[in-house]
Design an enzyme around this catalytic site. Structure first.
Site, PDB file in Angstrom:
ATOM      1  N   ASP A 183      -7.003  12.510  11.118  1.00 12.98           N
ATOM      2  CA  ASP A 183      -6.470  12.956   9.622  1.00 12.98           C
ATOM      3  C   ASP A 183      -7.545  12.997   8.716  1.00 12.98           C
ATOM      4  O   ASP A 183      -8.501  12.551   8.764  1.00 12.98           O
ATOM      5  CB  ASP A 183      -5.376  11.824   9.426  1.00 12.98           C
ATOM      6  CG  ASP A 183      -5.949  10.663   9.431  1.00 12.98           C
ATOM      7  OD1 ASP A 183      -6.366   9.876   8.249  1.00 12.98           O
ATOM      8  OD2 ASP A 183      -6.172   9.838  10.452  1.00 12.98           O
TER       9      ASP A 183
ATOM     10  N   GLU B 299       0.386   2.655   1.645  1.00  9.95           N
ATOM     11  CA  GLU B 299      -0.608   1.453   1.799  1.00  9.95           C
ATOM     12  C   GLU B 299      -1.062   0.842   0.304  1.00  9.95           C
ATOM     13  O   GLU B 299      -0.668   1.752  -0.710  1.00  9.95           O
ATOM     14  CB  GLU B 299      -1.918   2.053   2.483  1.00  9.95           C
ATOM     15  CG  GLU B 299      -2.476   3.246   2.011  1.00  9.95           C
ATOM     16  CD  GLU B 299      -3.517   3.870   2.647  1.00  9.95           C
ATOM     17  OE1 GLU B 299      -4.506   3.293   2.883  1.00  9.95           O
ATOM     18  OE2 GLU B 299      -3.396   4.811   3.565  1.00  9.95           O
TER      19      GLU B 299
END
Length: 372
Positions: A14, A102
């Site tokens: 990613d 997050e």
């Protein structure tokens, strides 16, 4: 040309602005590119990274970094922004788009887990309706402590993208002796320095596939799902039953369900106040009962707890008020059909989460119904 299928136990990466524009790493089969953050930021390298990933034959998906915390309204807006940019930047429809949940950079994980989950699910619904496959990214700790995994899986199946590192630093292969065992994991991010590069390493636990026929749900199906999963009720209605049987359900005259009230089935999606449970039957009125297997029963916590958070839908023309009094000053209008977040109530007055010029404002409970 990018791949449209990747078999399980394949490696991928990613990428964000921290990585280069060329996506060429050892042994990888897929790449997930950061497209947006919040509703203003676009990864300046996203277009080049997506193009490079596709040119290297990788299944190409995307993610957005959440700033929405536990706000359903913000989650929807951020997901819509991400979807629009993903499409314009060349992420194939039917591929994967993740909500990266997050802590930091404007996002907080420290609200109630139920509200965090509401927000994430709202974003995932927007993603799915747009023609992408929704994922949610978080660390194993956040999934276990700050989100409700079972609710997410119930709605979207195997869709978790979980981060958990055996060590910080170079890892070339995923060590499944360290795998953070939990249900619903589609992708495991196992390294923050894959093969020693400045890029995260991932491995998929399911086959990944770009679906060319991943169209939006029909409006009738969406309406039925909305009714069955999220009915709206007055603040003082404690428990409701929603007819979930696709063919409808009979109302019976006794709790043993021996005699139907009539030969007419009550339609799927209709909402009834619950007055109790008798012999496993759901009582919805005097001498009126549903078979408990034919309805979906849902409680309204704010009816019992004045400090509970909730989302409300404005059902009648009204204003935000500066106090808990029928003669309180009208501060600003609230649009019928809009949804807002509230933090508890004072009697029948619901406390709006977002302050107005630093002051708490309210909406009356007979004009704003609780979305369950």
């Amino acid at each position: 040309m990018s791949n449209s299928t990747v078999s399980k136990r394949s490696y991928g990466v990613d990428l964000a602005n921290w990585q280069g524009s060329t996506v060429d790493y050892p042994n990888i089969k897929f790449a997930l590119v950061k497209v947006t953050e919040g509703t203003n930021y676009v990864n300046p390298k996203a277009a080049a990274q997506i193009k490079s990933a596709k040119n290297h034959g990788l299944l190409t998906g995307a993610y957005f970094y959440a700033n929405h915390s536990d706000s359903v309204t913000k989650a929807k807006a951020e997901a819509r922004f991400a979807v629009a940019k993903a499409k314009s930047l060349g992420v194939p429809l039917g591929s994967y788009l993740a909500d990266d949940f997050e802590n930091g950079d404007g996002n907080s994980i420290y609200g109630y887990a139920s509200l965090n989950t509401d927000a994430v699910l709202a974003a995932m619904a927007v993603i799915k309706e747009s023609g992408y496959k929704p994922l949610v990214y978080a660390s194993a700790s956040v999934f276990r402590n700050n989100l409700n995994i079972s609710r997410i899986i119930k709605n979207y199946g195997t869709c978790l993208w979980v981060a958990s590192y055996k060590v910080s630093g170079r890892q070339d292969y995923a060590d499944f002796n360290y795998f953070p065992s939990m249900d619903g994991v589609a992708i495991w991010q196992f390294a923050n320095a894959y093969h020693g590069y400045n890029v995260d390493g991932n491995i998929n636990l399911i086959d990944l596939k770009i679906s060319s026929n991943n169209h939006q749900a029909k409006k009738t199906e969406k309406a039925t799902e909305s009714l069955s999963q999220h009915p709206v009720v007055r603040w003082n209605i404690g428990v409701v039953a929603v007819v979930s049987n696709s063919k409808g359900a009979f109302v019976y005259t006794d709790s043993k369900l021996t005699k139907p009230e009539s030969d007419q089935l009550k339609k799927q999606g209709t909402v009834w106040q619950v007055f109790g449970i008798e012999n496993g039957a759901v009582k919805v009125g005097k001498n009126q009962y549903f078979d408990g297997r034919a309805v979906y029963v849902k409680a309204n916590p704010i009816a019992y707890n004045t400090e509970k958070h909730a989302v409300v839908k404005i059902v009648k023309p009204c204003h935000a008020l500066d106090g808990t009094d029928p003669n309180a000053i009208k501060v600003y209008p609230l649009k019928v059909g809009s949804k807002i977040e509230v933090q508890g109530r004072v009697g029948r007055f619901l406390r709006i989460k977002d302050k107005y010029k630093g002051k708490t404002v309210y909406v009356t409970g007979n004009r704003a119904y609780i979305v369950l």
